[in-house]
Design an enzyme around this catalytic site. Structure first.
Site, PDB file in Angstrom:
ATOM      1  N   LYS A  53       0.825  -1.214   0.000  1.00 27.50           N
ATOM      2  CA  LYS A  53       0.000   0.000   0.000  1.00 27.50           C
ATOM      3  C   LYS A  53       0.859   1.264   0.000  1.00 27.50           C
ATOM      4  O   LYS A  53       0.607   2.201  -0.751  1.00 27.50           O
ATOM      5  CB  LYS A  53      -0.870  -0.085   1.245  1.00 27.50           C
ATOM      6  CG  LYS A  53      -1.704   1.082   1.594  1.00 27.50           C
ATOM      7  CD  LYS A  53      -2.686   0.679   2.707  1.00 27.50           C
ATOM      8  CE  LYS A  53      -2.019   0.045   3.912  1.00 27.50           C
ATOM      9  NZ  LYS A  53      -1.705   1.007   4.981  1.00 27.50           N
ATOM     10  N   ARG A  58      -8.626   3.972  10.154  1.00 26.86           N
ATOM     11  CA  ARG A  58      -8.481   2.573  10.484  1.00 26.86           C
ATOM     12  C   ARG A  58      -9.756   2.059  11.155  1.00 26.86           C
ATOM     13  O   ARG A  58     -10.003   0.865  11.191  1.00 26.86           O
ATOM     14  CB  ARG A  58      -7.310   2.453  11.449  1.00 26.86           C
ATOM     15  CG  ARG A  58      -6.730   1.092  11.625  1.00 26.86           C
ATOM     16  CD  ARG A  58      -5.679   1.152  12.702  1.00 26.86           C
ATOM     17  NE  ARG A  58      -4.454   1.769  12.239  1.00 26.86           N
ATOM     18  CZ  ARG A  58      -3.392   1.066  11.837  1.00 26.86           C
ATOM     19  NH1 ARG A  58      -3.416  -0.240  11.867  1.00 26.86           N
ATOM     20  NH2 ARG A  58      -2.306   1.680  11.433  1.00 26.86           N
ATOM     21  N   ARG A  90      10.099 -11.539   4.044  1.00 27.97           N
ATOM     22  CA  ARG A  90      10.756 -10.252   4.333  1.00 27.97           C
ATOM     23  C   ARG A  90      12.067 -10.439   5.086  1.00 27.97           C
ATOM     24  O   ARG A  90      12.149 -11.234   6.019  1.00 27.97           O
ATOM     25  CB  ARG A  90       9.834  -9.367   5.183  1.00 27.97           C
ATOM     26  CG  ARG A  90       8.669  -8.836   4.396  1.00 27.97           C
ATOM     27  CD  ARG A  90       8.130  -7.594   5.023  1.00 27.97           C
ATOM     28  NE  ARG A  90       7.384  -7.909   6.252  1.00 27.97           N
ATOM     29  CZ  ARG A  90       6.402  -7.147   6.706  1.00 27.97           C
ATOM     30  NH1 ARG A  90       6.068  -6.056   6.058  1.00 27.97           N
ATOM     31  NH2 ARG A  90       5.761  -7.483   7.807  1.00 27.97           N
ATOM     32  N   ARG A 120      12.464 -10.365  10.865  1.00 25.40           N
ATOM     33  CA  ARG A 120      11.801  -9.792  12.042  1.00 25.40           C
ATOM     34  C   ARG A 120      11.122 -10.908  12.827  1.00 25.40           C
ATOM     35  O   ARG A 120      10.493 -11.788  12.230  1.00 25.40           O
ATOM     36  CB  ARG A 120      10.739  -8.779  11.589  1.00 25.40           C
ATOM     37  CG  ARG A 120      11.284  -7.375  11.411  1.00 25.40           C
ATOM     38  CD  ARG A 120      10.263  -6.458  10.768  1.00 25.40           C
ATOM     39  NE  ARG A 120       8.883  -6.707  11.237  1.00 25.40           N
ATOM     40  CZ  ARG A 120       7.870  -5.901  10.973  1.00 25.40           C
ATOM     41  NH1 ARG A 120       8.059  -4.802  10.273  1.00 25.40           N
ATOM     42  NH2 ARG A 120       6.669  -6.187  11.395  1.00 25.40           N
ATOM     43  N   ARG A 132      -2.024 -11.389  12.370  1.00 24.37           N
ATOM     44  CA  ARG A 132      -2.038  -9.976  11.980  1.00 24.37           C
ATOM     45  C   ARG A 132      -3.081  -9.747  10.879  1.00 24.37           C
ATOM     46  O   ARG A 132      -3.842  -8.780  10.904  1.00 24.37           O
ATOM     47  CB  ARG A 132      -0.654  -9.607  11.454  1.00 24.37           C
ATOM     48  CG  ARG A 132      -0.193  -8.196  11.752  1.00 24.37           C
ATOM     49  CD  ARG A 132       1.089  -7.870  11.004  1.00 24.37           C
ATOM     50  NE  ARG A 132       2.262  -8.535  11.529  1.00 24.37           N
ATOM     51  CZ  ARG A 132       3.344  -8.867  10.790  1.00 24.37           C
ATOM     52  NH1 ARG A 132       3.407  -8.612   9.504  1.00 24.37           N
ATOM     53  NH2 ARG A 132       4.358  -9.477  11.348  1.00 24.37           N
TER      54      ARG A 132
END
Ligand SMILES: [Zn+2]
Length: 288
Positions: free
Chosen positions: A68, A145, A179, A223, A234
């Site tokens: 995004k 949000r 990632r 991470r 998530r």
């Protein structure tokens, strides 16, 4: 497409529903809401328009990992409007000695969500600073949000378009798990190579990995919250939270759902097409 074109309509002037807002806020508004209201009202003139004469007061929605920020940022430079990411605002405040920094640090360290009040406060400050520099229009990323945030925003300014970026969940999961961060320079990379063959009439999807340069390759770390389990959780939380916000804009005819067909090379031209924009036209208008 006709629906989209009428949705992306041209307008001569702003039409803030200030009265409704004031009536509602007289009973419920906090000081920060009103501050945002005044800031956004000021902010709406002069209006930044795209080459089709549309006002660019857009919102980008999309789950974590969808890219995004990348698309919002590309569009904002193309259209000459600021890309305002509430995540960046939070990070900037944290690294500053601003009045909210200590409170924010505590919230973030405890892994809690930053409240509507704080986000609105930061956004309000950002818009005021932008206004002082002569900015107009915006692409919001990470805001609103919640329904409450969407209502506050609606009360004070017209959001012209809400782009909801979507990506197949299996691909999203693979991208998040892929990632990597360079422990030395902090560079962001992605080792996932998505190569799904099309079958039964459904299109395939290819997304190249974003591999690190040689000097970073041996220093990559993952991470701790990029595990399959955490990423799935998530996404679940994101979907639960975002559905009411999507519905809010869908019911107002402002939601543009965009399914990303692949990585940036495939998606960017298609996104411009869906927005009824093209690079050439935008550049001409910027030069004029
Ligand atoms: Zn590095």
């Amino acid at each position: 497409m006709a629906v989209l074109k009428s949705l992306l309509r041209s307008r001569g002037s702003t039409t803030c529903s200030s009265l409704t807002y004031i009536r509602r806020t007289l009973s419920t508004a906090s000081e920060t809401d009103l501050k945002l209201s005044s800031s956004l009202n000021h902010m709406s003139l002069p209006l930044r328009k795209d080459p089709k004469g549309r006002i660019v007061q857009w919102v980008f929605l999309g789950c974590p990992g969808v890219g995004k920020g990348t698309y919002a940022s590309r569009l904002s430079s193309l259209l000459g409007v600021p890309h305002i990411a509430t995540g960046d605002l939070v990070r900037e405040e944290l690294s500053s000695s601003g009045p909210l920094a200590p409170k924010l640090a505590e919230i973030v360290n405890q892994g809690k969500l930053v409240s509507d009040e704080i986000i609105i406060n930061l956004l309000s400050k950002r818009l005021e600073a932008g206004e002082a520099k002569g900015e107009s229009g915006f692409i919001l990323d990470g805001f609103p949000r919640t329904i409450r945030q969407a209502e506050i925003l609606e009360g004070v300014t017209d959001i012209d378009l809400v782009v909801n970026l979507k990506l197949r969940e299996d691909v999203l999961l693979a991208k998040c798990i892929g990632r990597r961060i360079c422990s030395d320079c902090g560079g962001n990379y992605n080792v996932a190579c998505i190569d799904i063959k099309g079958e039964n009439g459904s299109p395939g999807m290819y997304m190249a990995p974003l591999l690190p340069p040689p000097h970073c390759a041996s220093k990559l770390i993952t991470r701790s919250d990029d595990t399959e389990e955490v990423v799935k959780e998530r996404l679940r939380i994101y979907n639960e939270m975002s559905q009411p916000v999507e519905e809010f804009y869908r019911s107002r005819g402002k939601l543009l759902e965009f399914n990303l067909p692949g990585g940036i090379p495939e998606s960017w031209p298609k996104l411009l097409q869906a927005l009824n924009l093209d690079d050439h036209e935008v550049k001409q208008s910027a030069a004029a």
